[in-house]
Design a protein around this motif. Sequence first.
Motif, PDB file in Angstrom:
ATOM      1  N   GLY A   1      13.820 -35.645  78.597  1.00 18.26           N
ATOM      2  CA  GLY A   1      13.565 -37.042  78.277  1.00 18.26           C
ATOM      3  C   GLY A   1      12.215 -37.550  78.726  1.00 18.26           C
ATOM      4  O   GLY A   1      11.797 -38.633  78.315  1.00 18.26           O
ATOM      5  N   LYS A   2      11.493 -36.781  79.561  1.00 21.40           N
ATOM      6  CA  LYS A   2      10.178 -37.213  80.003  1.00 21.40           C
ATOM      7  C   LYS A   2       9.148 -37.013  78.892  1.00 21.40           C
ATOM      8  O   LYS A   2       9.284 -36.150  78.042  1.00 21.40           O
ATOM      9  CB  LYS A   2       9.755 -36.466  81.269  1.00 21.40           C
ATOM     10  N   LYS A   3       8.097 -37.828  78.945  1.00 19.57           N
ATOM     11  CA  LYS A   3       7.116 -37.870  77.860  1.00 19.57           C
ATOM     12  C   LYS A   3       5.862 -37.072  78.197  1.00 19.57           C
ATOM     13  O   LYS A   3       5.545 -36.833  79.350  1.00 19.57           O
ATOM     14  CB  LYS A   3       6.724 -39.323  77.564  1.00 19.57           C
ATOM     15  N   VAL A   4       5.161 -36.683  77.142  1.00 20.73           N
ATOM     16  CA  VAL A   4       3.889 -35.977  77.265  1.00 20.73           C
ATOM     17  C   VAL A   4       2.832 -36.744  76.477  1.00 20.73           C
ATOM     18  O   VAL A   4       3.059 -37.103  75.321  1.00 20.73           O
ATOM     19  CB  VAL A   4       3.993 -34.540  76.720  1.00 20.73           C
ATOM     20  N   LYS A   5       1.687 -36.992  77.105  1.00 23.93           N
ATOM     21  CA  LYS A   5       0.566 -37.631  76.428  1.00 23.93           C
ATOM     22  C   LYS A   5      -0.610 -36.666  76.388  1.00 23.93           C
ATOM     23  O   LYS A   5      -0.786 -35.849  77.291  1.00 23.93           O
ATOM     24  CB  LYS A   5       0.151 -38.924  77.140  1.00 23.93           C
ATOM     25  N   ASN A   6      -1.421 -36.799  75.335  1.00 24.13           N
ATOM     26  CA  ASN A   6      -2.530 -35.869  75.146  1.00 24.13           C
ATOM     27  C   ASN A   6      -3.809 -36.649  74.851  1.00 24.13           C
ATOM     28  O   ASN A   6      -3.975 -37.188  73.755  1.00 24.13           O
ATOM     29  CB  ASN A   6      -2.212 -34.908  74.000  1.00 24.13           C
ATOM     30  N   ASN A   7      -4.710 -36.734  75.831  1.00 17.42           N
ATOM     31  CA  ASN A   7      -6.004 -37.385  75.640  1.00 17.42           C
ATOM     32  C   ASN A   7      -7.059 -36.331  75.316  1.00 17.42           C
ATOM     33  O   ASN A   7      -6.957 -35.188  75.775  1.00 17.42           O
ATOM     34  CB  ASN A   7      -6.413 -38.159  76.892  1.00 17.42           C
ATOM     35  N   THR A   8      -8.080 -36.724  74.563  1.00 18.66           N
ATOM     36  CA  THR A   8      -9.029 -35.732  74.046  1.00 18.66           C
ATOM     37  C   THR A   8     -10.470 -36.210  74.153  1.00 18.66           C
ATOM     38  O   THR A   8     -10.787 -37.336  73.775  1.00 18.66           O
ATOM     39  CB  THR A   8      -8.719 -35.422  72.568  1.00 18.66           C
ATOM     40  N   HIS A   9     -11.338 -35.337  74.688  1.00 19.00           N
ATOM     41  CA  HIS A   9     -12.785 -35.534  74.633  1.00 19.00           C
ATOM     42  C   HIS A   9     -13.305 -34.851  73.373  1.00 19.00           C
ATOM     43  O   HIS A   9     -12.895 -33.728  73.056  1.00 19.00           O
ATOM     44  CB  HIS A   9     -13.460 -34.913  75.860  1.00 19.00           C
ATOM     45  N   GLN A  10     -14.240 -35.510  72.678  1.00 22.50           N
ATOM     46  CA  GLN A  10     -14.752 -34.958  71.430  1.00 22.50           C
ATOM     47  C   GLN A  10     -16.287 -35.050  71.385  1.00 22.50           C
ATOM     48  O   GLN A  10     -16.866 -36.059  71.763  1.00 22.50           O
ATOM     49  CB  GLN A  10     -14.191 -35.697  70.223  1.00 22.50           C
ATOM     50  N   ILE A  11     -16.905 -33.966  70.916  1.00 25.22           N
ATOM     51  CA  ILE A  11     -18.333 -33.947  70.599  1.00 25.22           C
ATOM     52  C   ILE A  11     -18.451 -33.704  69.096  1.00 25.22           C
ATOM     53  O   ILE A  11     -17.886 -32.739  68.574  1.00 25.22           O
ATOM     54  CB  ILE A  11     -19.069 -32.846  71.363  1.00 25.22           C
ATOM     55  N   SER A  12     -19.165 -34.586  68.398  1.00 27.74           N
ATOM     56  CA  SER A  12     -19.199 -34.486  66.933  1.00 27.74           C
ATOM     57  C   SER A  12     -20.636 -34.467  66.414  1.00 27.74           C
ATOM     58  O   SER A  12     -21.570 -34.978  67.052  1.00 27.74           O
ATOM     59  CB  SER A  12     -18.466 -35.665  66.295  1.00 27.74           C
ATOM     60  N   VAL A  13     -20.769 -33.863  65.239  1.00 30.67           N
ATOM     61  CA  VAL A  13     -22.018 -33.900  64.473  1.00 30.67           C
ATOM     62  C   VAL A  13     -21.654 -34.324  63.060  1.00 30.67           C
ATOM     63  O   VAL A  13     -20.712 -33.775  62.467  1.00 30.67           O
ATOM     64  CB  VAL A  13     -22.715 -32.533  64.448  1.00 30.67           C
ATOM     65  N   ALA A  14     -22.345 -35.316  62.533  1.00 37.13           N
ATOM     66  CA  ALA A  14     -22.067 -35.801  61.173  1.00 37.13           C
ATOM     67  C   ALA A  14     -23.368 -35.808  60.370  1.00 37.13           C
ATOM     68  O   ALA A  14     -24.438 -36.106  60.911  1.00 37.13           O
ATOM     69  CB  ALA A  14     -21.467 -37.194  61.218  1.00 37.13           C
ATOM     70  N   TYR A  15     -23.232 -35.490  59.094  1.00 35.07           N
ATOM     71  CA  TYR A  15     -24.375 -35.589  58.180  1.00 35.07           C
ATOM     72  C   TYR A  15     -24.037 -36.627  57.124  1.00 35.07           C
ATOM     73  O   TYR A  15     -23.029 -36.502  56.408  1.00 35.07           O
ATOM     74  CB  TYR A  15     -24.692 -34.259  57.522  1.00 35.07           C
ATOM     75  N   ILE A  16     -24.886 -37.659  57.037  1.00 36.38           N
ATOM     76  CA  ILE A  16     -24.671 -38.746  56.089  1.00 36.38           C
ATOM     77  C   ILE A  16     -25.591 -38.536  54.888  1.00 36.38           C
ATOM     78  O   ILE A  16     -26.813 -38.389  55.038  1.00 36.38           O
ATOM     79  CB  ILE A  16     -24.981 -40.117  56.746  1.00 36.38           C
ATOM     80  N   PHE A  17     -25.006 -38.522  53.700  1.00 31.18           N
ATOM     81  CA  PHE A  17     -25.800 -38.271  52.495  1.00 31.18           C
ATOM     82  C   PHE A  17     -26.548 -39.524  52.043  1.00 31.18           C
ATOM     83  O   PHE A  17     -26.199 -40.631  52.387  1.00 31.18           O
ATOM     84  CB  PHE A  17     -24.891 -37.795  51.371  1.00 31.18           C
TER      85      PHE A  17
END
Length: 219
Positions: free
Chosen positions: A203-219
């Motif tokens: 019955g106990k809960k699990v949470k998942n936090n995330t660090h993200q590094i991103s690269v985006a290309y805008i047309f």
Amino acid sequence: FLTYLKNYRMKKFYGIIALVAAFMLAIPAQAQFKFGVKAGLNVSKASLDKEVISADNRTGFFVGPMVEFTVPLVGIGVDAALLYDNKSIKASGEVAGQTVSETETLHYIDIPVNLKYTIGLGSLASVYGATGPQFSYNLTGKNVFGDLGGYALNKSEFSWNVGAGVKLLGHLQVGYNYNIALGNTAEVKDDGGVNTAFNYLIGKKVKNNTHQISVAYIF
């Protein structure tokens, strides 16, 4: 109660989308509307009960199309994306006097919608800050970590993004984002008494936090 809670989260998410849509309609005609592609790496940290189970940081990746629009001179805009997100989580614990480790790969479709404020540093570069909600749909299946008592994954998750980055040459964006889980990723389930060492975790809960590094290309 769980059905009510899920419906409440869905209504909250749709309400946010409606507000974003209203914002988009209010943006003047001179707003810049662009498409792009975003990809990057994430590092996930699951919050578990550390008395019996420990979770290590694990890397994964995400990729998908994005759209961005900004109001010239003002610097305010919104970006949204449709991302395939691959997260890997490793957990370990004591079962029958032995240390057992399991690594699970979780698959999601993420829909982040961020309010973005950009400050120009000249014709070649600018910096931005971004924040907004994210809705995630679980593609993995229902149950994971069977050898460690079993975890029932939620079908969907609601979280919040906080991030910043730089824009280069009008097309390239490099950013950092921290995704904060506002709901639960999973819940420890009853496995019929197979792993009795974990019974008190049911019955106990699990949470998942995330660090993200991103690269985006805008047309």
